[in-house]
Design an enzyme around this catalytic site. Structure first.
Site, PDB file in Angstrom:
ATOM      1  CB  ALA A   1      -3.496  -1.082  -0.163  1.00  0.00           C
ATOM      2  CD  GLU A   2      -9.499   3.466   2.044  1.00  0.00           C
ATOM      3  OE1 GLU A   2      -9.989   3.310   0.892  1.00  0.00           O
ATOM      4  OE2 GLU A   2      -9.391   4.554   2.595  1.00  0.00           O
ATOM      5  CG  MET A   3      -5.925   0.819  -2.763  1.00  0.00           C
ATOM      6  SD  MET A   3      -5.208  -0.271  -4.003  1.00  0.00           S
ATOM      7  CE  MET A   3      -6.422  -1.577  -4.099  1.00  0.00           C
TER       8      MET A   3
END
Length: 515
Positions: free
Chosen positions: A283-285
């Protein structure tokens, strides 16, 4: 295939012939609008409830009519992907890598057409749109080459009388949930990393940019990726949630907001009946990125660096600057210069070559950003327009540290200026935040540069330059804390997220022979 990676050169958009070719591609695209984006599930072209993606610069223009997937479509796509997994995972790595490289060639041959599509559907100015296509090509080529390196294995310690080996195998069917702000590059990157390592993929693109995602999928199918091994499911929240929750999904790759990412992590890590594995979440958030300006910084470099970092593509990058932490010794002068420079930024349609600040992606984003701007008194604002989803580039100064403009990701053309007593004070403010994606430093002191490099928690630190525009293979991208789970996209370790390691030890001291 070429085994020496080089970044795809960007178009020289200052040249008249290049601009003419770009405008011709845009005109040809406009003549075909609206495009059709069905679901692609195995060999089936599936239709459903239609929704539209529109041009943020002119919302009355429908770019694509897409067909929304439901939970039932997700089930069917994963069923097809399980078949595709059996076939694709058994292909030699050389064949999989060659398919990705061929897909890169297809995107390269459609360079102007795809840039024009990003201009229309995502509202990206030409330079940003071209960079999106180039980065998509880079991801395909880079991961193809890295898959070959991974396939070669790594040396293990060997002892007399035993043979030790280790190989990497695909994790399994991968769900990819892609964003709209890099509709070609990030979709291509996440999908190709999974495919390169032998995993089948179900892609759920952002509903704002389904046509860009289809262009990526079409290129991969044409390059030899089996249809069962790569599905396309346009739509909103329903297919995304169903994809994450399905027990047959092994890996989830996501780029988007913190709230959505945390929900995905919670759902993915809840075991359900029939699930025999722990899901992997990549995940890149997002971020709340700060640029530190030291007392010795060259302000002639700082001003354009800050403007590009904060207002390029209307601040709609997870790497964009939203805070400037300015040493007290230069705060007044830099604040005055930035306020004056704001008026020089040209706000306009993405298709205009002179545009500095395009519209934001949709009316929901426009209203959300305006809500932040209305929560305090701006120091300065640039121009705006009322014929698209425009938001004026806005500067704030002197806000309390706990103000939401300073603490929350805005994802728009908003920059807050904060005065600090020292570089260490600035580092403390950065360290106190929940995000750790990108950051910047303007300083002429090698000692200060070394100190901040060691002190900052961010995943990507840029020194004496803008903080956006990470290049595949050169600046592996990704952060920690609330910015994501840490893997560096476009880096040498990224493919390890999509595989499992299997070690084999054989006793080579044989007693007799089998007859």
């Amino acid at each position: 295939m070429n085994t020496t990676f080089r970044n795809e050169p960007l178009l020289e958009l200052r040249r008249g012939p290049v601009r003419n070719e770009a405008l011709q591609a845009l005109a040809a695209l406009d003549a075909r609008l609206p495009l059709e984006v069905p679901m692609l599930i195995g060999d089936d072209v599936v239709t459903g409830q239609v929704f539209a993606s529109v041009d943020p610069s002119n919302p009355t223009t429908v770019v694509a009519n897409a067909h929304a997937a439901t939970a039932a479509h997700v089930h069917d796509a994963i069923t097809a992907a399980e078949r595709g997994q059996q076939v694709w995972s058994k292909r030699p790595t050389t064949e999989r890598a060659a398919a990705l490289s061929r897909a890169a060639g297809i995107l390269r041959s459609r360079r102007f057409e795809l840039a024009a599509l990003a201009v229309r559907e995502a509202g990206k100015p030409w330079a940003e749109a071209d960079g999106d296509v180039a980065e998509a090509i880079d991801f395909l080529e880079y991961y193809a080459q890295n898959a070959l390196v991974l396939d070669a294995g790594r040396p293990l310690v060997q002892m007399p009388g035993e043979r030790n080996s280790m190989r990497y195998v695909p994790r399994g069917v991968t769900g990819v949930i892609a964003p709209w702000n890099f509709p070609l590059a990030i979709a291509a990157g996440m999908v190709s990393a999974a495919l390169a390592t032998g995993n089948a993929v179900v892609l759920k693109p952002a509903e704002q940019a389904p046509a860009c995602a289809k262009a990526v999928v079409d290129a991969l199918h044409a390059a030899g990726v089996p249809h069962d091994a790569l599905a396309l499911l346009p739509g909103g929240d329903e297919p995304g949630k169903a994809l994450v929750a399905d027990p047959r999904i092994h890996t989830i790759v996501f780029t988007g907001s913190v709230a959505a990412g945390l929900n995905i992590l919670q759902t993915a890590h809840t075991m359900v009946p029939g699930q025999r594995h722990v899901k992997k979440v990549i995940a890149e958030m997002g971020g709340k990125n700060a640029i530190i300006v030291d007392s010795d910084a060259d302000l002639d470099d700082v001003v354009p660096g800050l403007l590009k970092s904060a207002f390029g593509f209307a601040g709609q990058k997870c790497s964009a600057a939203s805070r400037a932490l300015i040493h007290r010794a230069v705060a007044d002068e830099l604040t005055e210069r930035l306020a004056g420079a704001l008026s020089t930024l040209r706000v306009g349609p993405a298709a205009d070559f002179g545009t500095d600040v395009p519209p934001v992606i949709d009316i929901a984003a426009q209203q959300r950003i305006e809500g932040y701007i209305d929560s305090a008194a701006p120091l300065a604002q640039g121009d705006t327009r009322d014929d698209g989803f425009y938001v004026p580039p806005t500067l704030f100064a002197g806000l309390p540290t706990d103000h939401k403009i300073i603490q929350e990701e805005i994802f728009g053309p908003v920059l807050s200026l904060e005065t600090v007593d020292s570089v260490e004070h600035a580092c403390e403010l950065v360290d106190a935040g929940g995000f750790a994606l990108t950051g910047g430093l303007f300083s002429r002191s090698p000692r200060t540069i070394e100190h901040v490099s060691e002190r900052t928690p961010v995943g990507n630190l840029y020194i004496n330059r803008e903080i956006t525009g990470a290049m595949v293979g050169r600046q592996p991208f990704g952060g920690g804390r609330l910015s994501g789970t840490g893997p560096k996209a476009g880096g040498p370790d990224y493919l390890l997220q999509f595989v499992e390691a299997r070690a084999v030890t054989e006793n080579t001291v044989r007693h007799g022979l089998v007859v």
